[in-house]
Scaffold this motif. Structure first.
Motif, mmCIF file in Angstrom:
data_model
loop_
_atom_site.group_PDB
_atom_site.id
_atom_site.type_symbol
_atom_site.label_atom_id
_atom_site.label_comp_id
_atom_site.label_asym_id
_atom_site.label_seq_id
_atom_site.Cartn_x
_atom_site.Cartn_y
_atom_site.Cartn_z
ATOM 1 N N GLY A 11 64.088 54.071 -2.911
ATOM 2 C CA GLY A 11 62.941 54.473 -2.104
ATOM 3 C C GLY A 11 62.228 55.644 -2.730
ATOM 4 N N GLY A 12 61.029 55.904 -2.247
ATOM 5 C CA GLY A 12 60.298 57.072 -2.717
ATOM 6 C C GLY A 12 59.855 56.910 -4.164
ATOM 7 N N ARG A 13 59.652 58.056 -4.831
ATOM 8 C CA ARG A 13 59.165 57.998 -6.199
ATOM 9 C C ARG A 13 59.947 58.966 -7.060
ATOM 10 N NH1 ARG A 13 53.176 60.204 -6.214
ATOM 11 N NH2 ARG A 13 52.873 58.510 -4.746
ATOM 12 N N SER A 14 59.972 58.688 -8.352
ATOM 13 C CA SER A 14 60.686 59.531 -9.295
ATOM 14 C C SER A 14 59.842 60.743 -9.656
ATOM 15 C CB SER A 14 61.016 58.743 -10.560
ATOM 16 O OG SER A 14 59.820 58.457 -11.261
ATOM 17 N N LEU A 15 60.483 61.725 -10.312
ATOM 18 C CA LEU A 15 59.763 62.917 -10.768
ATOM 19 C C LEU A 15 58.683 62.538 -11.774
ATOM 20 C CD1 LEU A 15 59.545 65.991 -10.730
ATOM 21 C CD2 LEU A 15 61.275 66.074 -12.547
ATOM 22 N N ALA A 16 58.989 61.556 -12.627
ATOM 23 C CA ALA A 16 57.991 61.113 -13.611
ATOM 24 C C ALA A 16 56.760 60.545 -12.911
ATOM 25 C CB ALA A 16 58.604 60.069 -14.539
ATOM 26 N N ASP A 17 56.984 59.798 -11.831
ATOM 27 C CA ASP A 17 55.857 59.252 -11.067
ATOM 28 C C ASP A 17 54.986 60.380 -10.513
ATOM 29 O OD1 ASP A 17 56.665 56.659 -11.531
ATOM 30 O OD2 ASP A 17 57.831 56.522 -9.671
ATOM 31 N N MET A 18 55.663 61.431 -10.009
ATOM 32 C CA MET A 18 54.924 62.554 -9.432
ATOM 33 C C MET A 18 54.065 63.248 -10.485
ATOM 34 S SD MET A 18 57.786 64.337 -6.994
ATOM 35 C CE MET A 18 58.894 63.368 -5.978
ATOM 36 N N VAL A 19 54.624 63.426 -11.673
ATOM 37 C CA VAL A 19 53.894 64.121 -12.733
ATOM 38 C C VAL A 19 52.655 63.331 -13.146
ATOM 39 C CG1 VAL A 19 54.032 64.884 -15.134
ATOM 40 C CG2 VAL A 19 55.933 65.346 -13.562
ATOM 41 N N ARG A 20 52.796 61.993 -13.162
ATOM 42 C CA ARG A 20 51.676 61.157 -13.599
ATOM 43 C C ARG A 20 50.591 61.004 -12.533
ATOM 44 N NH1 ARG A 20 55.918 58.007 -16.120
ATOM 45 N NH2 ARG A 20 56.078 56.749 -14.222
ATOM 46 N N ASP A 21 50.930 61.225 -11.277
ATOM 47 C CA ASP A 21 50.013 60.974 -10.167
ATOM 48 C C ASP A 21 49.140 62.204 -9.912
ATOM 49 O OD1 ASP A 21 48.684 60.315 -7.883
ATOM 50 O OD2 ASP A 21 50.471 59.888 -6.687
ATOM 51 N N PRO A 22 47.816 62.109 -10.118
ATOM 52 C CA PRO A 22 46.929 63.262 -9.873
ATOM 53 C C PRO A 22 47.018 63.768 -8.437
ATOM 54 C CG PRO A 22 45.763 61.536 -11.068
ATOM 55 C CD PRO A 22 47.064 60.948 -10.632
ATOM 56 N N ALA A 23 47.175 62.849 -7.471
ATOM 57 C CA ALA A 23 47.269 63.264 -6.071
ATOM 58 C C ALA A 23 48.540 64.076 -5.832
ATOM 59 C CB ALA A 23 47.230 62.046 -5.150
ATOM 60 N N ALA A 24 49.626 63.682 -6.490
ATOM 61 C CA ALA A 24 50.878 64.428 -6.346
ATOM 62 C C ALA A 24 50.747 65.818 -6.954
ATOM 63 C CB ALA A 24 52.031 63.659 -6.997
ATOM 64 N N ARG A 25 50.087 65.893 -8.106
ATOM 65 C CA ARG A 25 49.887 67.203 -8.736
ATOM 66 C C ARG A 25 49.021 68.088 -7.839
ATOM 67 N NH1 ARG A 25 49.056 64.041 -13.446
ATOM 68 N NH2 ARG A 25 46.822 64.566 -13.479
ATOM 69 N N ALA A 26 48.056 67.486 -7.187
ATOM 70 C CA ALA A 26 47.209 68.250 -6.264
ATOM 71 C C ALA A 26 48.032 68.729 -5.069
ATOM 72 C CB ALA A 26 46.042 67.383 -5.798
ATOM 73 N N ALA A 27 48.975 67.902 -4.629
ATOM 74 C CA ALA A 27 49.832 68.292 -3.516
ATOM 75 C C ALA A 27 50.692 69.487 -3.884
ATOM 76 C CB ALA A 27 50.707 67.112 -3.087
ATOM 77 N N VAL A 28 51.180 69.499 -5.128
ATOM 78 C CA VAL A 28 51.981 70.635 -5.587
ATOM 79 C C VAL A 28 51.121 71.900 -5.614
ATOM 80 C CG1 VAL A 28 53.227 71.617 -7.541
ATOM 81 C CG2 VAL A 28 53.612 69.235 -6.876
ATOM 82 N N ARG A 29 49.885 71.778 -6.076
ATOM 83 C CA ARG A 29 48.990 72.947 -6.098
ATOM 84 C C ARG A 29 48.738 73.453 -4.677
ATOM 85 N NH1 ARG A 29 46.463 69.894 -10.275
ATOM 86 N NH2 ARG A 29 44.906 69.056 -8.821
ATOM 87 N N ASP A 30 48.610 72.520 -3.725
ATOM 88 C CA ASP A 30 48.419 72.917 -2.328
ATOM 89 C C ASP A 30 49.648 73.640 -1.805
ATOM 90 O OD1 ASP A 30 47.061 73.104 0.117
ATOM 91 O OD2 ASP A 30 48.041 71.295 0.869
#
Length: 434
Positions: free
Chosen positions: A94-113
């Motif tokens: 389930g969910g997503r891997s760390l690599a998926d998060m790094v590649r996803d612009p929306a995830a990177r934006a979530a980290v910045r938030d």
């Protein structure tokens, strides 16, 4: 600007890629998440900084131990809801891997938030209860230090958690439906070990990792054997010696502060190793088995009571649980049951019986948590706020892990069978109800 709780839930779901199964209450009093779900209380921004700098289980554990993160309501329900995001995340896909998060612009934006919400991103110091993780050497020195960290918390604290039996291993309910007490179940477990070892008056028993002396006292008092119990904990040994003296058994029970590798006064008729082998380590387990084999008489029996994990497709990928290694059992390692049996056989033992007590350990742990929560203020005075929270979290999470078959516990009965092939055991060691 959205409230803190709504922002946290949004960021978490963006990063995880799945709906958050818990409700969040933040430091500003705001709440968000599914109604009626368990509530995770984020008391301050420091909790988020801990998780930001150590993503995953260890960051959350640091926040929990420090009191920055809490759970409102039933602890088991909350841990069960979170298990899929933490302990079972990779296995269930389930969910997503760390690599998926790094590649996803929306995830990177979530980290910045999240960083904007956290404030100045300075990493908080770990709680003082944390042990610096290191390579598992399992030398005499490092093993003694690890044992001291876990067991020298204070005998009064352990008495509060364990109850009068002072047995820190899985209990055994002969008839679970009768609702026998924890103390009765622990006595029955000790008797089960004695019966499997076939103890008789006049025999010698070595109890490896003797704890507070319960097994040694039971075997000497009920079966008339002479016992040597060894532990690396000074506090355990002092407590056990007093119990032995109070029972009038000093002529039959000797408690030593000694590494099992330094025991030289064999041979023994039997050896019990209850909840100790988890501290040995994979690299040294064959040596452990060979040492115990060498301490037994031909025909002597070993009862090895040990927690096991499920095997991995790739065993080289196994990593020790970060929270357990840092806060509970430094240098502890779990192995699959098959690995343990194989290594005992390689050492020369004939394995004659294997019994799983998995459900019994889940019940034992829940009883210990009940004891801890029932006298919480005293527990925190005895062990300290952070240490008491460590024990509450690890015992509750472990209970769930046993219930879900993520880990198990097994009693392995092995014999140093002589060349004649005469094991001394009956053709059938147990009978089964039909």
């Amino acid at each position: 600007m959205a409230d803190a709780a709504s922002r946290l839930v949004s960021v978490a779901e963006q990063l995880l890629g799945v709906p958050l199964p818990v409700r969040v209450r933040a430091w500003d009093g705001s709440q968000a998440g599914p109604p009626g779900a368990p509530v995770i209380v984020v008391r301050n921004r420091r909790a988020l900084r801990r998780m930001l700098f150590k993503p995953g289980e260890l960051g959350m554990a640091r926040a929990w131990v420090a009191g920055d993160l809490d759970i409102e309501g039933d602890l088991y329900t909350a841990l069960g809801a979170m298990a899929g995001l933490l302990w079972e995340h990779d296995d269930e896909g389930g969910g997503r891997s760390l690599a998926d998060m790094v590649r996803d612009p929306a995830a990177r934006a979530a980290v910045r938030d999240l960083i904007r919400l956290v404030g100045p991103p300075l990493p908080p110091a770990p709680p003082r209860e944390e042990v610096r993780r290191r390579r598992h050497l399992h030398t005499r020195r490092t093993d003694k230090r690890a044992i001291s960290h876990h067991y020298d918390v204070g005998n009064d604290f352990y008495a509060l958690v364990l109850g009068p039996s002072m047995v820190y291993s899985c209990a055994y309910w002969e008839a679970p439906e009768t609702g026998a007490s924890l103390e009765t179940a622990q006595r029955d477990k000790l008797e089960l070990v004695c019966q499997k070892l076939g103890l008789k008056p006049g025999q010698r028993l070595l109890d490896v990792g003797c704890g507070w002396g319960s097994m040694a006292i039971h075997a000497a008092r009920e079966h008339g054997v002479s016992v040597v119990g060894v532990t690396l904990s000074q506090e355990q040994a002092a407590f056990a010696r007093k119990r032995v003296a109070d029972e009038g058994l000093t002529d039959r029970v000797e408690i030593r502060v000694q590494d099992y590798r330094d025991v030289r006064d064999g041979p023994y008729d039997a050896i019990s190793s209850i909840g100790m082998a988890e501290h040995v380590g994979a690299e040294r387990y064959l040596d452990y088995a060979r040492d115990l084999y060498g301490l037994l008489k031909p025909g002597g029996r070993l009862l090895n009571h040990q927690i096991a994990r499920r095997p991995h497709q790739d065993e080289t990928a196994y990593e020790v649980d970060a929270f357990i290694d840092s806060y509970v059992f430094p240098d502890g390692e779990l192995a699959p049951l098959g690995t343990t049996v194989t290594l005992l056989e390689r050492a020369g033992f004939e394995v004659r019986d294997v019994e799983s007590l998995r459900e019994h350990y889940a019940r034992t742990l829940r009883a210990w948590v009940t004891n801890l929560e029932g006298d919480w203020e005293r527990a925190t005075r005895l062990a300290g706020f952070g240490r008491a929270r460590v024990w509450r979290l690890y015992m509750a999470a472990s209970a769930l892990a046993f219930e879900r078959n993520q880990i198990g516990v097994n009693q392995v009965l092995a014999v140093r069978t002589p060349e004649t092939g005469t094991s001394g055991l009956p053709a059938r060691t147990r009978t089964w109800n039909t």
